[in-house]
Design a protein around this motif. Structure first.
Motif, PDB file in Angstrom:
ATOM      1  N   SER A  43       2.827   3.579  -2.906  1.00  0.00           N
ATOM      2  CA  SER A  43       2.542   5.001  -2.678  1.00  0.00           C
ATOM      3  C   SER A  43       3.651   5.621  -1.851  1.00  0.00           C
ATOM      4  CB  SER A  43       1.205   5.173  -1.949  1.00  0.00           C
ATOM      5  OG  SER A  43       0.141   4.653  -2.711  1.00  0.00           O
ATOM      6  N   HIS A  58      -8.626  -3.526  -2.449  1.00  0.00           N
ATOM      7  CA  HIS A  58      -9.410  -2.391  -1.958  1.00  0.00           C
ATOM      8  C   HIS A  58     -10.901  -2.700  -1.981  1.00  0.00           C
ATOM      9  CE1 HIS A  58      -5.672  -0.036  -2.624  1.00  0.00           C
ATOM     10  NE2 HIS A  58      -6.108   0.583  -1.557  1.00  0.00           N
ATOM     11  N   GLU A  64      -2.760  -5.377  -3.386  1.00  0.00           N
ATOM     12  CA  GLU A  64      -1.754  -4.925  -2.440  1.00  0.00           C
ATOM     13  C   GLU A  64      -1.221  -6.148  -1.707  1.00  0.00           C
ATOM     14  OE1 GLU A  64      -2.927  -0.365  -1.372  1.00  0.00           O
ATOM     15  OE2 GLU A  64      -3.815  -1.944  -0.119  1.00  0.00           O
ATOM     16  N   SER A 101      -0.246   0.197   6.554  1.00  0.00           N
ATOM     17  CA  SER A 101      -1.462   0.697   5.918  1.00  0.00           C
ATOM     18  C   SER A 101      -2.184  -0.469   5.264  1.00  0.00           C
ATOM     19  CB  SER A 101      -1.119   1.775   4.880  1.00  0.00           C
ATOM     20  OG  SER A 101      -2.286   2.280   4.254  1.00  0.00           O
ATOM     21  N   ASP A 102      -3.499  -0.499   5.407  1.00  0.00           N
ATOM     22  CA  ASP A 102      -4.340  -1.531   4.779  1.00  0.00           C
ATOM     23  C   ASP A 102      -3.971  -2.951   5.197  1.00  0.00           C
ATOM     24  OD1 ASP A 102      -5.782   0.425   3.548  1.00  0.00           O
ATOM     25  OD2 ASP A 102      -5.192  -0.072   1.505  1.00  0.00           O
ATOM     26  N   ARG A 146       1.811   7.706   6.770  1.00  0.00           N
ATOM     27  CA  ARG A 146       1.552   8.209   5.425  1.00  0.00           C
ATOM     28  C   ARG A 146       2.611   7.844   4.397  1.00  0.00           C
ATOM     29  NH1 ARG A 146      -0.876  14.246   5.270  1.00  0.00           N
ATOM     30  NH2 ARG A 146      -0.272  13.836   3.097  1.00  0.00           N
ATOM     31  N   PRO A 176      -6.281   8.380  -7.196  1.00  0.00           N
ATOM     32  CA  PRO A 176      -6.999   7.674  -6.129  1.00  0.00           C
ATOM     33  C   PRO A 176      -8.508   7.788  -6.298  1.00  0.00           C
ATOM     34  CG  PRO A 176      -5.217   9.015  -5.226  1.00  0.00           C
ATOM     35  CD  PRO A 176      -5.373   9.417  -6.663  1.00  0.00           C
ATOM     36  N   ARG A 198      -5.631   9.222   4.818  1.00  0.00           N
ATOM     37  CA  ARG A 198      -5.683   8.337   5.970  1.00  0.00           C
ATOM     38  C   ARG A 198      -6.883   8.652   6.865  1.00  0.00           C
ATOM     39  NH1 ARG A 198      -3.846   4.050   4.656  1.00  0.00           N
ATOM     40  NH2 ARG A 198      -4.857   4.980   2.851  1.00  0.00           N
ATOM     41  N   HIS A 256      -1.693  13.095  -5.597  1.00  0.00           N
ATOM     42  CA  HIS A 256      -2.808  13.673  -4.866  1.00  0.00           C
ATOM     43  C   HIS A 256      -3.052  15.152  -5.167  1.00  0.00           C
ATOM     44  CE1 HIS A 256      -1.502  10.135  -2.538  1.00  0.00           C
ATOM     45  NE2 HIS A 256      -2.784   9.985  -2.295  1.00  0.00           N
ATOM     46  N   LYS A 296       0.232   8.561   1.567  1.00  0.00           N
ATOM     47  CA  LYS A 296      -1.188   8.232   1.641  1.00  0.00           C
ATOM     48  C   LYS A 296      -1.904   9.427   2.263  1.00  0.00           C
ATOM     49  CE  LYS A 296      -2.429   4.892   0.406  1.00  0.00           C
ATOM     50  NZ  LYS A 296      -2.714   4.426  -0.982  1.00  0.00           N
ATOM     51  N   CYS A 320       0.837  -1.203   0.000  1.00  0.00           N
ATOM     52  CA  CYS A 320       0.000   0.000   0.000  1.00  0.00           C
ATOM     53  C   CYS A 320       0.868   1.247   0.000  1.00  0.00           C
ATOM     54  CB  CYS A 320      -0.923  -0.015   1.219  1.00  0.00           C
ATOM     55  SG  CYS A 320      -1.951   1.455   1.353  1.00  0.00           S
ATOM     56  N   VAL A 321       1.901   1.248   0.850  1.00  0.00           N
ATOM     57  CA  VAL A 321       2.719   2.436   1.026  1.00  0.00           C
ATOM     58  C   VAL A 321       4.177   2.032   1.227  1.00  0.00           C
ATOM     59  CG1 VAL A 321       2.374   2.491   3.547  1.00  0.00           C
ATOM     60  CG2 VAL A 321       2.886   4.616   2.321  1.00  0.00           C
TER      61      VAL A 321
END
Length: 277
Positions: free
Chosen positions: A56, A199, A236, A246-247, A69, A114, A62, A96, A59, A25-26
């Motif tokens: 990423s 997701h 992911e 994350s996730d 992040r 996103p 969040r 973003h 993020k 994810c990140v």
């Protein structure tokens, strides 16, 4: 007719075989993401599936202020550059803000919008204006046919190197549901369609400090999407999902990917690709 979009050496859409978009994810650290990229490249080669690596650098959406992040734009791009030089794999990352698009495009092979930001006109135009392939994730709040307006924005910026991603639709509070008809509707716009398996099994905001999820359902949904006729699957992945920053609840364990990919390829082999064009 669904066009073919090329990301690096990977061709997606048309009558091309199924492709895989995968990564964490990140970026949790440079060392960790470079190591994971290498393992994914080896796995993809062993499974004979085209791979685009995704991660990423930030993020921005969040659930909580204290949520991790990522390392930020500059450090993230340095990590991507090392991955590209070391492994030769094309890299995809999300942006973003319009200001990020041109900077990120100087390093990565494709940009991603996103889901939460798919209606942001300036962002779509800026990403499309780089000339790089753009993967646009359908917002969970949008009907698939409403993506025609998003596509029109990118096309107006002169870009027809687009991917459209289905990632589930809001179903009450903290729930998503996948309507496989969405893949067919998105295909009518003439661009390759991606199914985001991980997701799609999120439970947005349902965790104590953020998003929760049900990773056990992701493989079944991925199989159904490939049988429907998607052009690529997005997942992911992490060596230890429970420790992911994350996730963690919807991320697939890296070791579980080879049998899943084998199953997806077997399904793709019996899908009439002429029906996808």
């Amino acid at each position: 007719m669904v066009r073919t979009v090329q990301i690096g050496a990977v061709k997606i859409g048309g009558r091309q075989p199924l492709a895989l978009l995968a990564g964490p994810c990140v970026i949790e650290s440079r060392r960790a993401v470079v190591n994971l990229a290498g393992r994914l490249v080896t796995m993809a080669r062993d499974q004979a599936i085209p791979l685009v690596f995704k991660a990423s650098y930030d993020k921005a959406n969040r659930s909580a202020l204290t949520s991790f992040r990522g390392p930020g734009l500059r450090a993230g791009l340095d990590a991507f550059l090392e991955i590209k030089e070391r492994y030769g794999v094309p890299v995809l990352t999300d942006v973003h803000s319009p200001a990020e698009a041109e900077v990120a495009a100087s390093v990565v092979d494709a940009l991603q919008i996103p889901a939460f930001l798919c209606r942001q006109t300036d962002l779509i135009v800026a990403a499309a204006g780089t000339g790089k392939p753009v993967n646009i994730k359908k917002g969970q709040f949008l009907a698939p046919w409403d993506m025609r307006h998003v596509v029109a924005k990118a096309e107006a910026a002169g870009n027809r190197r687009l991917l459209l991603t289905e990632r589930g639709a809001s179903f009450g509070y903290n729930q998503l549901v996948v309507d496989m008809r969405s893949l067919l509707v998105l295909r009518e716009f003439g661009y390759p369609v991606v199914f985001d398996a991980t997701h799609s099994v999120q439970r947005p905001g349902a965790g104590e400090q953020g998003t929760s999820g049900d990773r056990q359902w992701a493989p079944a949904l991925a199989r159904a999407a490939v049988a429907t006729g998607c052009d690529a699957v997005f997942v992911e992945t992490h060596p230890q999902p429970g420790r992911a920053k994350s996730d963690k609840d919807n991320t697939l364990r890296l070791a579980s990917l080879p049998p899943l990919i084998a199953a997806l390829k077997a399904i793709d082999d019996v899908v009439d690709r002429r029906a996808r064009t």
